[in-house]
Every structure is written in C-alpha cells, then in structure tokens.
Design an enzyme around this catalytic site. Structure first.
Site, mmCIF file in Angstrom:
data_model
loop_
_atom_site.group_PDB
_atom_site.id
_atom_site.type_symbol
_atom_site.label_atom_id
_atom_site.label_comp_id
_atom_site.label_asym_id
_atom_site.label_seq_id
_atom_site.Cartn_x
_atom_site.Cartn_y
_atom_site.Cartn_z
ATOM 1 N N TYR A 249 0.857 -1.184 0.000
ATOM 2 C CA TYR A 249 0.000 0.000 0.000
ATOM 3 C C TYR A 249 0.895 1.237 0.000
ATOM 4 O O TYR A 249 2.096 1.147 0.289
ATOM 5 C CB TYR A 249 -0.958 0.017 1.198
ATOM 6 C CG TYR A 249 -0.330 -0.214 2.553
ATOM 7 C CD1 TYR A 249 0.224 0.836 3.283
ATOM 8 C CD2 TYR A 249 -0.299 -1.495 3.113
ATOM 9 C CE1 TYR A 249 0.784 0.628 4.531
ATOM 10 C CE2 TYR A 249 0.257 -1.718 4.361
ATOM 11 C CZ TYR A 249 0.798 -0.645 5.073
ATOM 12 O OH TYR A 249 1.358 -0.864 6.303
ATOM 13 N N HIS B 38 6.224 -0.602 1.346
ATOM 14 C CA HIS B 38 6.149 0.445 0.327
ATOM 15 C C HIS B 38 7.261 0.259 -0.706
ATOM 16 O O HIS B 38 8.319 -0.272 -0.389
ATOM 17 C CB HIS B 38 6.304 1.838 0.952
ATOM 18 C CG HIS B 38 5.448 2.047 2.160
ATOM 19 N ND1 HIS B 38 4.106 1.799 2.166
ATOM 20 C CD2 HIS B 38 5.767 2.485 3.403
ATOM 21 C CE1 HIS B 38 3.612 2.067 3.373
ATOM 22 N NE2 HIS B 38 4.606 2.477 4.131
#
Length: 354
Positions: free
Chosen positions: A270, A320
């Site tokens: 995400y 990430h």
C-alpha cells in the site's frame, strides 16, 4: 448583291450589339456575385470569431481555480489526466456514498483489524468529531497554495522556512517538529497527517488528518479525543491527543485504494504516508509544492530533527516501494503538477518516508 451586303452589315451590327450586351451582363453578374459573396464572407468571419470567443470563454469557465495554474485543469498532461480522478472523495463524511465494498475489503486486509462494521465505527466517530465542511474541497473562485513538507534530513541543507510558510496550507506528517528548525522548515502548520502509532499533540486550529490503515484507527481517534480507553493497536499508542474535534479529517479508505490503483500502481502492499499526503494535496489544493522528501545530499537517511546512525534504515520499509513512488513524484514535477524542492535538474536519491 447590294441586298446581301446590307444583310451582312446588319448581321455584323447585331453581333456587335449581342457581344456588348453579353459582356455587360457578365460584368453585372460578377458585381452582383461579389456583392452577395461579401456578406457571406463577413458572416463566416463573424461566426468563426464568435466560435473562437466561445472556446475561450469555455476555457476560462473550465479553469478549476483562480491561480495562474491549477492542478486539476485538464489537457495539460495526458499522463496526469489518465490517473487523476476528480470525482474521488478524499475523506470520510456523514453524507454521500458509502465506502466502496471492493475498496473496503482491500483496506480491511492491510493490517489486523477488529470486529464490527465501518458504518458502526463511523457513526460513533462522528458523535465525537465534526464532519469536515464542504468548503474543504476545491472551489473555482479560490486559489489554494499548499506545501507538503516531508521529514527528510535534506531540509537542513536549505533555508526553505519562509517559502514553506508563504503557502496558504502547510501539510506536515507524523512526528514532525518545527521548534528550532524554523529557518529550514518554517513554523506554520495547517494540516498534520498521522496515524495512532505516530500521533502527536497539535496546536489549536490545526487539522488532524488521520491516515487510518485499519478499522482500529478510526476507533482510536474517537477514543483519543474522548474517553482515552484505547491504549494499544498492535503496539502501545498515545491514549489521548490534543486536537480540535471540529478540525479532524479522516482519509477515506476508498482514497487509499484509488492511490494504490492509479498512482503507485500496486507497487508495494500500500502507499506510504508521504505518497498519500501528496495525492491528498492534489485533490484538496490548486498549487502544490513538495519539500523534504528523500535522502540528504550525502545519501544519509534520517529525520531532520535527529541524527540516525543507521542511514539506510528508512530506504526499505517492507510494505512500500520507495523507488517507484519517487519516480511518480518526479514525474508529477516534470509534468508541471507539483513544484519539487530542492529545484535541481536531477532528483538524485529521491526516496520517500514520513
């Protein structure tokens, strides 16, 4: 013989008269044609000018803000237009559509959550905090200039404090502080992004912008501004937080999924806090400037308020994709949608962290 001669002379005379009549007629028709065509040409010119005037008027009407350049204006960057969805609702409200079921399912799977439904949790949350006002969103008559300030140590290499504070809105995030660093980072804050594990107390008038990565985070902000009953998420968290209850903004889980789909393109589990803050600004602001992202000029990774012995600690977070996110931010800069500081030809070692 004489008769034939007279007939020839008469025929010649008639021919001359016919030629003169025909010539006169042609000239007259040409004049009439010119007289008729002139108004037509003039009419075409008037229609063309009117059409052009309408196009200019429509262009002005489609200008999404009163700034000289506006982030949401279409036709400037095809790359941007393919990704930017102006219909997205960046934060939760008590009105409008429910959270998209597919986005909600994806969001609930990001981190360990709790029992209950988002509708139940939101209902209780909005008894403690006030729904964001409609004017938080973009208005054509307004020019909102925003500075998104990351926490990179590279801010210490420059004195951007006055430039940052000159923006009408200043976003900061997580544990960011300004005291003692004003000449580098400024001292103005209007919106502060945080989640329970990064929470700090805020000054009066500052918006608390909650980035909820799980349902428990919505419960936490309700508790932190009222009873203080929630003490842990997956770690110990701040039980109470000082902030104005009427200035809390909770980022919409659907907006997380939109950022993941349209901007980071499924790179990483995400998007990072830094990436979410920039995309949020693209939807809230008319002009966006970005500061304090990436390693310092020596390649060290640390927050500007601390010395970090482990300079590479922030490069890989496990969830990430900093490399891809940095490419997107650089692209936003080259497409003219944000102003990236420091202004250098090549953004070397540009990685993101909050």
């Amino acid at each position: 013989m004489l008769l034939k001669k007279k007939l020839c002379i008469g025929a010649l005379f008639c021919g001359i008269l016919f030629f003169m009549f025909a010539t006169h007629t042609i000239q007259k028709n040409n004049v009439l044609s010119t007289l008729v065509e002139a108004p037509r040409t003039t009419a075409r010119s008037i229609i063309k000018n009117h059409t052009q005037s309408q196009a200019v008027t429509q262009s002005v009407q489609q200008h999404s803000c009163s700034c000289s350049t506006c982030v949401a204006d279409l036709g400037i960057s095809e790359w941007f237009d393919q990704r930017f969805d102006r219909k997205q609702q960046p934060y939760l409200t008590t009105e409008g559509k429910k959270v998209d079921p597919l986005a909600l399912k994806w969001w609930l799977a990001l981190q360990r959550s709790v029992d209950g439904t988002i509708e139940e949790v939101m209902k209780k949350m909005f008894t403690v905090i006030s729904p964001p006002p409609v004017e938080e969103l973009r208005q054509p008559s307004r020019c909102r200039t925003c500075a998104v300030v990351g926490n990179s140590g590279n801010l210490l290499q420059f004195k951007y404090g006055a430039v940052i504070d000159s923006h009408s809105i200043v976003f900061r995030m997580n544990k960011a502080m300004t005291l003692g660093f004003e000449q580098h980072v400024g001292n103005k804050t209007t919106h502060h992004f945080m989640y329970p594990e990064s929470a700090v107390d805020l000054k009066p008038g500052v918006h608390l912008v909650l980035l909820p990565f799980k349902l428990r985070d919505l419960q936490w902000v309700t508790s932190a501004l009222s009873t203080g009953e929630i003490k842990t998420t997956y770690v110990r968290v701040k039980e109470r937080v000082e902030a104005d209850k009427d200035k809390v903004i909770v980022v919409n889980p659907t907006f997380f999924k939109y950022t993941h789909d349209h901007w980071t393109e499924h790179h990483g589990r995400y998007p990072s806090t830094g990436m979410l803050a920039i995309v949020f600004a693209l939807h809230l602001c008319d002009e966006v400037s970005v500061f304090g992202y990436g390693a310092d000029l020596q390649g060290n990774w640390h927050h500007y308020w601390e010395d970090n012995k482990y300079a590479g600690a922030f490069r890989k977070t496990g969830v990430h994709n900093a490399d891809f996110e940095s490419e997107i931010i650089s692209k936003l800069n080259t497409e003219g949608k944000i102003k990236l500081y420091p202004k250098v030809k090549k953004q070397a070692n540009l990685k993101l962290y909050g």
